[in-house]
Design a protein around this motif. Sequence first.
Motif, short mmCIF file in Angstrom:
data_model
loop_
_atom_site.label_atom_id
_atom_site.label_comp_id
_atom_site.label_asym_id
_atom_site.label_seq_id
_atom_site.Cartn_x
_atom_site.Cartn_y
_atom_site.Cartn_z
N VAL A 1 1.86 7.07 59.02
CA VAL A 1 3.20 7.41 59.49
C VAL A 1 3.15 8.74 60.23
N GLY A 2 3.71 8.75 61.42
CA GLY A 2 3.90 9.99 62.17
C GLY A 2 5.37 10.35 62.16
N ILE A 3 5.71 11.46 61.52
CA ILE A 3 7.10 11.95 61.53
C ILE A 3 7.20 12.90 62.71
N ILE A 4 7.77 12.40 63.80
CA ILE A 4 7.69 13.11 65.07
C ILE A 4 8.79 14.15 65.21
N SER A 5 10.03 13.71 65.21
CA SER A 5 11.11 14.65 65.49
C SER A 5 12.44 14.05 65.06
N ALA A 6 13.48 14.84 65.22
CA ALA A 6 14.86 14.37 65.06
C ALA A 6 15.67 14.97 66.20
N HIS A 7 16.75 14.31 66.54
CA HIS A 7 17.62 14.88 67.57
C HIS A 7 19.07 14.49 67.29
N GLY A 8 19.96 15.28 67.86
CA GLY A 8 21.38 15.04 67.67
C GLY A 8 21.87 15.34 66.28
N LEU A 9 21.16 16.23 65.54
CA LEU A 9 21.59 16.53 64.17
C LEU A 9 22.92 17.28 64.18
N MET A 10 23.72 17.02 63.17
CA MET A 10 25.01 17.70 63.05
C MET A 10 24.82 19.02 62.29
N PRO A 11 25.67 20.02 62.56
CA PRO A 11 25.60 21.26 61.77
C PRO A 11 25.90 20.96 60.30
N MET A 12 25.02 21.40 59.41
CA MET A 12 25.18 21.13 57.99
C MET A 12 25.75 22.33 57.24
N LYS A 13 25.70 23.51 57.88
CA LYS A 13 26.25 24.71 57.23
C LYS A 13 26.58 25.75 58.30
N THR A 14 27.23 26.79 57.88
CA THR A 14 27.62 27.86 58.81
C THR A 14 26.86 29.12 58.45
N LYS A 15 26.25 29.73 59.47
CA LYS A 15 25.50 30.97 59.28
C LYS A 15 25.87 31.92 60.41
N ASP A 16 26.32 33.12 60.03
CA ASP A 16 26.74 34.14 61.01
C ASP A 16 27.81 33.59 61.94
N GLY A 17 28.72 32.78 61.40
CA GLY A 17 29.84 32.29 62.18
C GLY A 17 29.55 31.10 63.07
N LYS A 18 28.35 30.54 63.03
CA LYS A 18 28.05 29.37 63.86
C LYS A 18 27.36 28.30 63.01
N GLY A 19 27.55 27.04 63.42
CA GLY A 19 26.95 25.93 62.69
C GLY A 19 25.45 25.87 62.91
N THR A 20 24.73 25.51 61.87
CA THR A 20 23.27 25.45 61.98
C THR A 20 22.71 24.41 61.01
N THR A 21 21.47 24.02 61.25
CA THR A 21 20.78 23.07 60.38
C THR A 21 19.33 23.48 60.25
N ASP A 22 18.83 23.55 59.02
CA ASP A 22 17.42 23.84 58.74
C ASP A 22 16.83 22.55 58.15
N ALA A 23 16.29 21.70 59.01
CA ALA A 23 15.96 20.33 58.61
C ALA A 23 14.51 20.18 58.19
N TYR A 24 14.32 19.34 57.18
CA TYR A 24 12.98 18.88 56.82
C TYR A 24 13.08 17.42 56.41
N CYS A 25 11.94 16.75 56.33
CA CYS A 25 11.91 15.32 56.04
C CYS A 25 11.06 15.07 54.80
N VAL A 26 11.46 14.11 53.98
CA VAL A 26 10.71 13.71 52.79
C VAL A 26 10.41 12.21 52.92
N ALA A 27 9.18 11.81 52.60
CA ALA A 27 8.82 10.39 52.58
C ALA A 27 8.21 10.07 51.23
N LYS A 28 8.52 8.87 50.72
CA LYS A 28 8.04 8.46 49.41
C LYS A 28 7.49 7.05 49.48
N TYR A 29 6.22 6.90 49.07
CA TYR A 29 5.62 5.58 48.96
C TYR A 29 4.61 5.63 47.82
N GLY A 30 4.75 4.74 46.86
CA GLY A 30 3.88 4.77 45.69
C GLY A 30 4.10 6.06 44.91
#
Length: 769
Positions: A366-395
């Motif tokens: 599996v190649g976890i390449i990228s994400a795009h069009g993410l929505m702001p998940m929180k507000t930092k210094d008055g602007k929306g932001t997202t600090d994204a990571y990905c988790v995969a589970k198999y076995g």
Amino acid sequence: MQKPGQNIEFALKETSPKIGAGAVTGDKLSCTYDLVEQMHYLYVRVVKAKELPGKDVTGSCDPYVEVKLGNYRGMTKHFEKKSNPEWKQVFAFSKERIQASILEVIVKDKDVVLDDLIGRIMFDLNEIPKRVPPDSPLAPQWYRLEDRHGRKVKGELMLAVWMGTQADEAFSDAWHSDAASVGPEGVTHIRSKVYLSPKLWYVRVNVIEAQDLIPHDKTKFPEVYVKAMLGNQTLRTRISQTKTLNPMWNEDLMFVVAEPFEEALILAVEDRVAPNKDETLGRCAIPLQNVQRRLDHRPLNSRWFNLEKHIMVEGEKKEIKFASRIHLRIFLEGGYHVLDESTHYSSDLRPTAKQLWKPSIGLLEVGIISAHGLMPMKTKDGKGTTDAYCVAKYGQKWIRTRTIVDSFTPKWNEQYTWEVFDTCTVITFGAFDNGHIPGGSGKDLRIGKVRIRLSTLEADRIYTHSYPLLVFHPSGIKKTGEIQLAVRFTCLSLINMLHMYSQPLLPKMHYIHPLSVLQLDSLRHQAMNIVSARLNRAEPPLRKEIVEYMLDVDSHMWSMRRSKANFFRIMNVLSGLIAVGKWFDQICNWRNPITTILIHVLFIILVLYPELILPTVFLYLFLIGIWNFRWRPRHPPHMDTRLSHADAVHPDELDEEFDTFPTSRSSEIVRMRYDRLRSIGGRVQTVIGDLATQGERFLSLLSWRDPRATTLFVLFCLIAAIVLYVTPFQVVAFLAGIYVLRHPRFRHKLPSVPLNLFRRLPARSDSLL
């Protein structure tokens, strides 16, 4: 890829990322790390320093290293009063963001007001060597420090500097310039990591009997049961039916436990002396390290364990040893698979004992390449932001990518591999917002989830798609972005893979000694809690909310939306039979005379040559399969909002789905929902009652409940037996078929005689109150 009626926004999209697979790049990465886009980094490994000069009045120094490249700077921790410090830290600077041509590595002395310069080393980026795994790591070298004017000063620094890619083994533990805003205390929370679920066992405790119990009240027979405790799990037997001092139970209790075994199994024999009062007659602790392990259904030997009791003497707990004992058979069940996931999305079906594992049948890359069009998940210094990571589970293997700080279009480009033992399994991906770095909320928020069933993938084909990330909110379904994945399943043995389809889905013990549905649900809940607690103790922790979301902990909770979706799934399955019934009705009513005549001819041929019936059926199924091959699915399945009834759900039904258990809503809302459930239950009750009525009418054909109807049916059976005996079966089948397919001119709209008789038969509904 867009399904009929589905919003195009929620559809799967095929992509063409610039991954290494199939490309001729002259780079080893193209064959070893080929499902992701190459990302180039400048790596700086700061190992240690020696003979650093003192800068304080006391002649000592508090050194640290600052690695500076243009506007980016990373720092090691500082040591107090140490002239030969060791850091062993790696810094990684993304090449696409490099705007400088000189790398500065500066050694400084930590001071209260202004940090003093001890010395520095300069590197021209054009002179830095390139390294590509599997080349051996670049050996660090000693460099003499220089002052601001380029003159050599006292002190040396051991460094290694090279250009590499994300395939470098230093990548996962490095400080990244992408996360320059994260302080040293937050670095551990943004790194990529691989986790392993703990090895889970079922513990079976067969409580047989106890002997020579000593109750407090000797004037009455004891009402004794056994309470077993293992960690947070508590189970108890029923009260023994033999109300003596030697009670018997012969009852099984099942627990879940994880290696390494940290807690002992505690068994307590208790006497019910009053409705709400129990008295302990003795207890024993059994370390699980000494317990036998069973791989199949053969019984193991039982053992007697002495019971101990503690009493309080002058405020101190004292142990009393006496002759009471308990007869047990305890063992770890290695032949079962410990279910810790929702059954529909299992990623592993192997038994616990490694001796029973079969060889792997393939590899999942599996190649976890990228994400795009993410929505702001929180507000930092008055602007929306997202600090994204990905988790995969198999076995048993979980992976977590690094966190890309403050980006709505994160690029991870990380590749992972799993061994595959069964293709009828599912890999789950989840995207999350990191809430444990400075400015975070302290809770990781869900961005979305993707599931891919391996059996839907063609072998050796690379699937590159952008999957919609969908999350349910109390306000409805929301698309929070898209994640781009590259997936490849490689088959190692076609024979073994095809052989798997003839094997039971679960290990043999699940069928030889099956567990009840209630037991499995309880054990699954305990297993999920154990996995969640263990992964929460890792560094960085895979937190409880992440594990529960990935394992679908709440999938069994009531949801009106899911109930509707499942009902329409059943109707979709039955629609084929309904369509065949309608088609046959059209044949019988001669809507298309040519088709009806052809069916007559086919029927007569099958009657004359009955040995052709089964070959004709299987040939027909074969031709349907070959015909459908042209329109076979070319893309993996994904979350379907239409199927889930997520795009047109009622707000109150959503509010009910997000309600806590037990409910936290007002009594008026609960009463309204209860009344709605009662109305649905009433309709279900009516349908079940109608089915029961039809079954009871069938049974009453020979029960003589209606003597006249039974007489008619018995006489009919006698006449039918004689007629069928003297008449060849082919003649009977021919006449019956011609009668069913007769022309509408010879039909009438009234029900047939057998149906009239059946509907007049009595049922037990008359006896219901």
